[in-house]
Design an enzyme around this catalytic site. Structure first.
Site, PDB file in Angstrom:
ATOM      1  N   HIS A   9       0.803  -1.228   0.000  1.00 61.27           N
ATOM      2  CA  HIS A   9       0.000   0.000   0.000  1.00 61.27           C
ATOM      3  C   HIS A   9       0.831   1.270   0.000  1.00 61.27           C
ATOM      4  O   HIS A   9       0.323   2.338  -0.350  1.00 61.27           O
ATOM      5  CB  HIS A   9      -0.999  -0.012   1.164  1.00 61.27           C
ATOM      6  CG  HIS A   9      -2.094  -1.008   0.941  1.00 61.27           C
ATOM      7  ND1 HIS A   9      -1.969  -2.331   1.284  1.00 61.27           N
ATOM      8  CD2 HIS A   9      -3.290  -0.872   0.345  1.00 61.27           C
ATOM      9  CE1 HIS A   9      -3.064  -2.965   0.932  1.00 61.27           C
ATOM     10  NE2 HIS A   9      -3.883  -2.109   0.363  1.00 61.27           N
ATOM     11  N   HIS A  42       3.596  -8.016  -3.032  1.00 62.75           N
ATOM     12  CA  HIS A  42       2.916  -8.739  -4.108  1.00 62.75           C
ATOM     13  C   HIS A  42       3.354  -8.128  -5.439  1.00 62.75           C
ATOM     14  O   HIS A  42       3.051  -6.963  -5.715  1.00 62.75           O
ATOM     15  CB  HIS A  42       1.402  -8.599  -3.916  1.00 62.75           C
ATOM     16  CG  HIS A  42       0.575  -9.417  -4.864  1.00 62.75           C
ATOM     17  ND1 HIS A  42      -0.779  -9.578  -4.698  1.00 62.75           N
ATOM     18  CD2 HIS A  42       0.879 -10.114  -5.983  1.00 62.75           C
ATOM     19  CE1 HIS A  42      -1.268 -10.337  -5.667  1.00 62.75           C
ATOM     20  NE2 HIS A  42      -0.281 -10.668  -6.476  1.00 62.75           N
ATOM     21  N   ARG A  44       2.400  -7.936  -8.739  1.00 61.46           N
ATOM     22  CA  ARG A  44       1.248  -8.291  -9.582  1.00 61.46           C
ATOM     23  C   ARG A  44       1.628  -8.253 -11.053  1.00 61.46           C
ATOM     24  O   ARG A  44       2.526  -7.511 -11.458  1.00 61.46           O
ATOM     25  CB  ARG A  44       0.092  -7.306  -9.336  1.00 61.46           C
ATOM     26  CG  ARG A  44      -0.537  -7.415  -7.956  1.00 61.46           C
ATOM     27  CD  ARG A  44      -1.772  -6.538  -7.875  1.00 61.46           C
ATOM     28  NE  ARG A  44      -2.875  -7.133  -8.606  1.00 61.46           N
ATOM     29  CZ  ARG A  44      -3.869  -7.823  -8.052  1.00 61.46           C
ATOM     30  NH1 ARG A  44      -3.936  -7.971  -6.755  1.00 61.46           N
ATOM     31  NH2 ARG A  44      -4.823  -8.343  -8.791  1.00 61.46           N
ATOM     32  N   ARG A  48       0.611  -2.908 -10.582  1.00 61.52           N
ATOM     33  CA  ARG A  48      -0.156  -1.708 -10.189  1.00 61.52           C
ATOM     34  C   ARG A  48       0.426  -1.021  -8.953  1.00 61.52           C
ATOM     35  O   ARG A  48       0.105   0.125  -8.673  1.00 61.52           O
ATOM     36  CB  ARG A  48      -1.630  -2.038  -9.978  1.00 61.52           C
ATOM     37  CG  ARG A  48      -1.904  -2.854  -8.754  1.00 61.52           C
ATOM     38  CD  ARG A  48      -3.393  -2.927  -8.465  1.00 61.52           C
ATOM     39  NE  ARG A  48      -4.085  -3.749  -9.420  1.00 61.52           N
ATOM     40  CZ  ARG A  48      -5.189  -4.458  -9.124  1.00 61.52           C
ATOM     41  NH1 ARG A  48      -5.692  -4.395  -7.905  1.00 61.52           N
ATOM     42  NH2 ARG A  48      -5.787  -5.198 -10.010  1.00 61.52           N
ATOM     43  N   GLU A  69       4.306 -12.487  -2.723  1.00 64.70           N
ATOM     44  CA  GLU A  69       3.077 -13.051  -3.284  1.00 64.70           C
ATOM     45  C   GLU A  69       3.138 -12.911  -4.799  1.00 64.70           C
ATOM     46  O   GLU A  69       3.608 -11.885  -5.313  1.00 64.70           O
ATOM     47  CB  GLU A  69       1.866 -12.276  -2.771  1.00 64.70           C
ATOM     48  CG  GLU A  69       1.708 -12.327  -1.282  1.00 64.70           C
ATOM     49  CD  GLU A  69       0.630 -11.352  -0.816  1.00 64.70           C
ATOM     50  OE1 GLU A  69      -0.051 -10.752  -1.661  1.00 64.70           O
ATOM     51  OE2 GLU A  69       0.498 -11.199   0.388  1.00 64.70           O
ATOM     52  N   THR A 100      -6.827  -9.456  -3.704  1.00 67.83           N
ATOM     53  CA  THR A 100      -6.931 -10.895  -3.980  1.00 67.83           C
ATOM     54  C   THR A 100      -8.249 -11.458  -3.432  1.00 67.83           C
ATOM     55  O   THR A 100      -8.478 -11.466  -2.227  1.00 67.83           O
ATOM     56  CB  THR A 100      -5.747 -11.645  -3.320  1.00 67.83           C
ATOM     57  OG1 THR A 100      -4.568 -10.900  -3.564  1.00 67.83           O
ATOM     58  CG2 THR A 100      -5.617 -13.043  -3.879  1.00 67.83           C
ATOM     59  N   GLU A 150      -1.329 -20.405   3.390  1.00 71.41           N
ATOM     60  CA  GLU A 150      -1.842 -19.208   4.058  1.00 71.41           C
ATOM     61  C   GLU A 150      -3.351 -19.243   3.902  1.00 71.41           C
ATOM     62  O   GLU A 150      -3.870 -19.292   2.776  1.00 71.41           O
ATOM     63  CB  GLU A 150      -1.253 -17.934   3.434  1.00 71.41           C
ATOM     64  CG  GLU A 150      -1.809 -16.681   4.115  1.00 71.41           C
ATOM     65  CD  GLU A 150      -1.099 -15.394   3.698  1.00 71.41           C
ATOM     66  OE1 GLU A 150       0.055 -15.458   3.245  1.00 71.41           O
ATOM     67  OE2 GLU A 150      -1.728 -14.329   3.824  1.00 71.41           O
ATOM     68  N   HIS A 213      -5.489 -11.494   5.206  1.00 69.64           N
ATOM     69  CA  HIS A 213      -6.436 -10.773   4.356  1.00 69.64           C
ATOM     70  C   HIS A 213      -7.559 -10.184   5.179  1.00 69.64           C
ATOM     71  O   HIS A 213      -8.306 -10.899   5.832  1.00 69.64           O
ATOM     72  CB  HIS A 213      -7.019 -11.632   3.232  1.00 69.64           C
ATOM     73  CG  HIS A 213      -7.312 -10.803   2.013  1.00 69.64           C
ATOM     74  ND1 HIS A 213      -8.404  -9.982   1.933  1.00 69.64           N
ATOM     75  CD2 HIS A 213      -6.607 -10.616   0.881  1.00 69.64           C
ATOM     76  CE1 HIS A 213      -8.365  -9.340   0.776  1.00 69.64           C
ATOM     77  NE2 HIS A 213      -7.282  -9.703   0.118  1.00 69.64           N
TER      78      HIS A 213
HETATM   79  N1  PXP Z   1      -2.046 -12.257   2.400  1.00 70.50           N
HETATM   80  C1  PXP Z   1      -2.260 -12.317   1.071  1.00 70.50           C
HETATM   81  C2  PXP Z   1      -1.956 -13.605   0.369  1.00 70.50           C
HETATM   82  C3  PXP Z   1      -2.711 -11.198   0.344  1.00 70.50           C
HETATM   83  O1  PXP Z   1      -2.926 -11.283  -0.994  1.00 70.50           O
HETATM   84  C4  PXP Z   1      -2.925  -9.996   1.036  1.00 70.50           C
HETATM   85  C5  PXP Z   1      -3.348  -8.771   0.279  1.00 70.50           C
HETATM   86  O2  PXP Z   1      -2.322  -8.354  -0.565  1.00 70.50           O
HETATM   87  C6  PXP Z   1      -2.680  -9.965   2.420  1.00 70.50           C
HETATM   88  C7  PXP Z   1      -2.269 -11.123   3.088  1.00 70.50           C
HETATM   89  C8  PXP Z   1      -2.871  -8.717   3.239  1.00 70.50           C
HETATM   90  O3  PXP Z   1      -4.207  -8.345   3.199  1.00 70.50           O
HETATM   91  P1  PXP Z   1      -4.662  -6.953   3.842  1.00 70.50           P
HETATM   92  O4  PXP Z   1      -4.010  -5.877   3.034  1.00 70.50           O
HETATM   93  O5  PXP Z   1      -6.138  -6.981   3.711  1.00 70.50           O
HETATM   94  O6  PXP Z   1      -4.177  -6.966   5.277  1.00 70.50           O
END
Ligand code: PXP
Length: 260
Positions: A9, A42, A44, A48, A69, A100, A150, A213
């Site tokens: 983020h 991640h 992607r 992005r 990721e 995701t 996970e 997540h």
């Molecule tokens: N784990 C995985 C596999 C994810 O794809 C994400 C989101 O990128 C997260 C954890 C973290 O999720 P959040 O940003 O909602 O805490």
């Protein structure tokens, strides 16, 4: 329980202006100082937020293990193999999604996922599979010879938000929006039960279990209570809180909740 801080983020904010500030690399030393155990990013397919250059620098400079990721796309897997992070977490990826949605369908894509797991492990990268809490999927994960899973906590987090934050905008189905509080409470305990039973089942089958997540400072407690889960990966809530209290304090507050 370990904490992986997802720093995507920070790059999301940078990309909103397409400049070089804020730089996710600057989060590395702060996360370590605040007591995090891992950096999660991640890469992607559409780049992005985190891009190839970020990923390279983060892996080179991080004093904490880096969990990357990624999808099972061939080009992405080649990049991961050359970058050699500590771990790759395979996730399903759709270009149009905001984040995701749902876990990997390890049964439907078993051959492809097994090939990718083997390739990553041949390159000395640990592999985790991001999945929904489901016994059949976990059994398929064991057969791929991945090291870890996970568990997707998004469904749990959405029900929690509907129950306690009265959140109407969720990624849940429209049907869920009609539920009474009692029905939501039942759904919430079922969602926690599914996560806990899946974690126990996976542990018994020899897999390490992480979860993540949608976890935040309010809903994380019930997940922390599940002793078969060894790691949480959390991004959105920590980076959002860092706007008010700074990144170091935001991470420290989460560390306190999950390492009690
Ligand atoms: N784990 C995985 C596999 C994810 O794809 C994400 C989101 O990128 C997260 C954890 C973290 O999720 P959040 O940003 O909602 O805490």
């Amino acid at each position: 329980m370990k904490l992986g801080v997802n720093i995507d983020h920070i790059a999301v904010l940078r990309e909103a202006r397409r400049i070089n500030d804020p730089d996710p690399v600057d989060a590395l030393s702060i996360a370590k100082r605040a007591g995090a155990d891992q950096i999660t990013i991640h890469l992607r397919e559409d780049r992005r937020h985190i891009n190839d250059d970020d990923a390279k620098k983060i892996i080179e400079l991080s004093h904490l293990p880096v969990n990357m990721e990624c999808s099972t796309d061939d080009e992405i897997i080649d990049i991961i193999c050359s970058l050699k992070p500590h771990r790759a977490t395979l996730v399903p990826e759709k270009r149009e999604e905001v984040t995701t949605e749902g876990g990997l369908d390890v049964i439907k894509y078993f051959d492809k996922i097994s090939d990718v797991v083997k390739k990553l492990k041949d390159n000395e990268i640990d592999v985790s599979l991001f999945i929904d809490p489901d016994f059949e999927i976990i059994a398929a994960c064991v057969d791929t010879e991945a090291d870890m899973i996970e568990l997707h906590t998004g469904k749990y987090a959405n029900i929690y938000a509907m129950l306690y934050s009265n959140l109407k905008y969720t990624h849940n189905s429209i049907k869920d929006l009609e539920l009474s509080r009692a029905e939501l409470r039942d759904k919430l305990s079922m969602a926690i039960g599914d996560i806990e039973n899946s974690a126990i089942y996976a542990n018994k089958a020899g897999l390490l279990v992480a979860a993540g997540h949608g976890l935040n400072y309010q809903n994380v407690e019930s997940i922390v209570d599940i002793s078969s889960i060894v790691e949480l990966n959390i991004g959105q809530s920590i980076i959002a809180r860092s706007i008010w209290v700074g990144l170091e304090n935001a991470i420290k507050e989460m560390v306190q909740l999950i390492k009690r």
